[in-house]
Design a protein around this motif. Sequence first.
Motif, PDB file in Angstrom:
ATOM      1  N   UNK A  39       0.829  -1.211   0.000  1.00 21.23           N
ATOM      2  CA  UNK A  39       0.000   0.000   0.000  1.00 21.23           C
ATOM      3  C   UNK A  39       0.860   1.256   0.000  1.00 21.23           C
ATOM      4  N   UNK A  40       1.963   1.209   0.753  1.00 21.12           N
ATOM      5  CA  UNK A  40       2.860   2.358   0.787  1.00 21.12           C
ATOM      6  C   UNK A  40       3.494   2.634  -0.561  1.00 21.12           C
ATOM      7  N   UNK A  57      -4.134  11.444   1.000  1.00 26.50           N
ATOM      8  CA  UNK A  57      -4.977  10.661   1.919  1.00 26.50           C
ATOM      9  C   UNK A  57      -5.434   9.359   1.280  1.00 26.50           C
ATOM     10  N   UNK A  58      -5.453   8.305   2.077  1.00 28.87           N
ATOM     11  CA  UNK A  58      -5.834   7.002   1.561  1.00 28.87           C
ATOM     12  C   UNK A  58      -6.618   6.208   2.604  1.00 28.87           C
ATOM     13  N   UNK A  97       0.873   8.942  12.801  1.00 27.29           N
ATOM     14  CA  UNK A  97       0.977   8.428  11.430  1.00 27.29           C
ATOM     15  C   UNK A  97      -0.394   8.399  10.764  1.00 27.29           C
ATOM     16  N   UNK A  98      -1.414   7.960  11.509  1.00 28.05           N
ATOM     17  CA  UNK A  98      -2.762   7.920  10.950  1.00 28.05           C
ATOM     18  C   UNK A  98      -3.248   9.317  10.563  1.00 28.05           C
ATOM     19  N   UNK A 110      -7.058   8.625   6.664  1.00 31.43           N
ATOM     20  CA  UNK A 110      -8.118   7.730   6.174  1.00 31.43           C
ATOM     21  C   UNK A 110      -9.514   8.204   6.554  1.00 31.43           C
ATOM     22  N   UNK A 111      -9.628   8.903   7.674  1.00 31.72           N
ATOM     23  CA  UNK A 111     -10.948   9.331   8.120  1.00 31.72           C
ATOM     24  C   UNK A 111     -11.492  10.465   7.264  1.00 31.72           C
ATOM     25  N   UNK A 112     -10.603  11.243   6.693  1.00 32.13           N
ATOM     26  CA  UNK A 112     -11.049  12.266   5.744  1.00 32.13           C
ATOM     27  C   UNK A 112     -11.699  11.605   4.525  1.00 32.13           C
ATOM     28  N   UNK A 113     -11.119  10.487   4.094  1.00 29.01           N
ATOM     29  CA  UNK A 113     -11.671   9.762   2.957  1.00 29.01           C
ATOM     30  C   UNK A 113     -13.041   9.180   3.310  1.00 29.01           C
ATOM     31  N   UNK A 114     -13.143   8.637   4.536  1.00 35.89           N
ATOM     32  CA  UNK A 114     -14.426   8.066   4.972  1.00 35.89           C
ATOM     33  C   UNK A 114     -15.510   9.127   5.007  1.00 35.89           C
TER      34      UNK A 114
END
Length: 480
Positions: A44-45, A51-52, A353-354, A359-363
């Motif tokens: 994934x990296x 953002x992912x 790191x999160x 990822x929460x922006x994407x959600x």
Amino acid sequence: MTASPPERTADGAAATANTPRGARVVRVLNPVLSAVGLAACLVCGLLYEPPTLWGLLPILLFAALVVLGMNMLPASVVSTVGGLLILMPGPGAMADIAVASLGNQVTLIGVIIMFGAAVGEVMRRTRVADVIVGGIVGLVGGRGPLVTAFAVMVACLALVASLGTLAGALAIAAPLVIPVAARLGYTRSATAAMMFIGGCAGLALAPFAGSNVAIMTAADAGYLEYLLYGALPLTAVSLAVGLPVVRWMQRRTEGTGDEYGEADMVQGTDRPDRRARAATALFSVVLAGSVVWAVVSGVGILFPLVALPVLGLLTGLVGGLGPVGTLRALGTGARSMIGMLVLFVLLAVLFVVLDSLQPFDVILELYGERLEGLGPFVFAIAIALLGWVGVPGATAAQVVLIDELFGGLASSIGIGVATWIIVLLFASKADTYGPFPNANMVGAMGMARSTNLKNVLITGWAVLIPVCAVYTLIMFIETR
């Protein structure tokens, strides 16, 4: 809620690891899952930039490892490394992450837990804890079984609230309250119910307990707000339900061989001396003053970092330990929680790191409208239940994890401070009362010298059911 009798441990190992078959499964699955998870994070990296949504992979890996029985500390190492493999920070960015993690509130919670353990050791050595329990139980001497049962619950509550830990507090309280209960004819199961109900209520009230500090920090609330919406409803229901439960448990177990023997009715003659009583008076005054100051000033998470060392030093000096003895006691208590501190530092790195992976922006971008359609009340209930049955581990770490995963979403759909306090409190503490036996129950049962786990489980459910009703009503009102 994974625990070590009678308090949670930092490792959070799942119950399956306690059986030979479960241990074999853990030895095989966890290394494989760790390797596969880290490989997936590396891929994934290489393929995705922030953002992912793949930024959730380290958290999912962490949860899976803990559920399968891996200790929380190595699980946090694996998941943190996975997060770094996805982010792939350069040397400069890595240094920024390290600095941000050391000053992160998650790390500070770990330090507070260490300080709390240090003060608890001072209280044990100066016998302040003995004076607290003995004083409360002694006040009701000769006033009848029901009043004494209530006093035992209050004594356990006060001691656990003062120490901020269930384990040490009940271990200290047991030899003081068992002779009193035995002389009044209470069975071992009824005594275990008193200690369990009072101790768990006290843990919810403890102003400097790590999990409670984590709740206040996550909800951005002061101690007074935490009390009003979180701890006081649980305490009130516990004490209200406690006496009927103890009476019912007594009737249920009388004449079944669950009674104490004559040897249990004899109380030790070694009484705390004048210094212990003086140290208790000072401890009580300083603790009460500290809590009042914290409520009035609203100083927040930094306050325990100052209050706890001062409380420990003053109590040790007045209690006769001397400067060297006090420092040794503080050091012994703090060293017992080094593993917990390391865990929280690693979690801080993971959450920094999160934040970078977003990822929460994407959600929110993909599913924000659907989540808003659920409504605050339904969303709050869902997260509370998820924390109750699906997020294992140490209580403070569990609070941090739930807030990191769902705090932003909760805020975006309009969940307020009061409701979020209840969600975090319920998610982190409800499984102490059920639905399944746990080490907190086993601990209280063992301290009371009982062997009937079923009776302690019934006690937990008797508290949990009305508590659920009360919290559901409060959340319904707060989310209207």
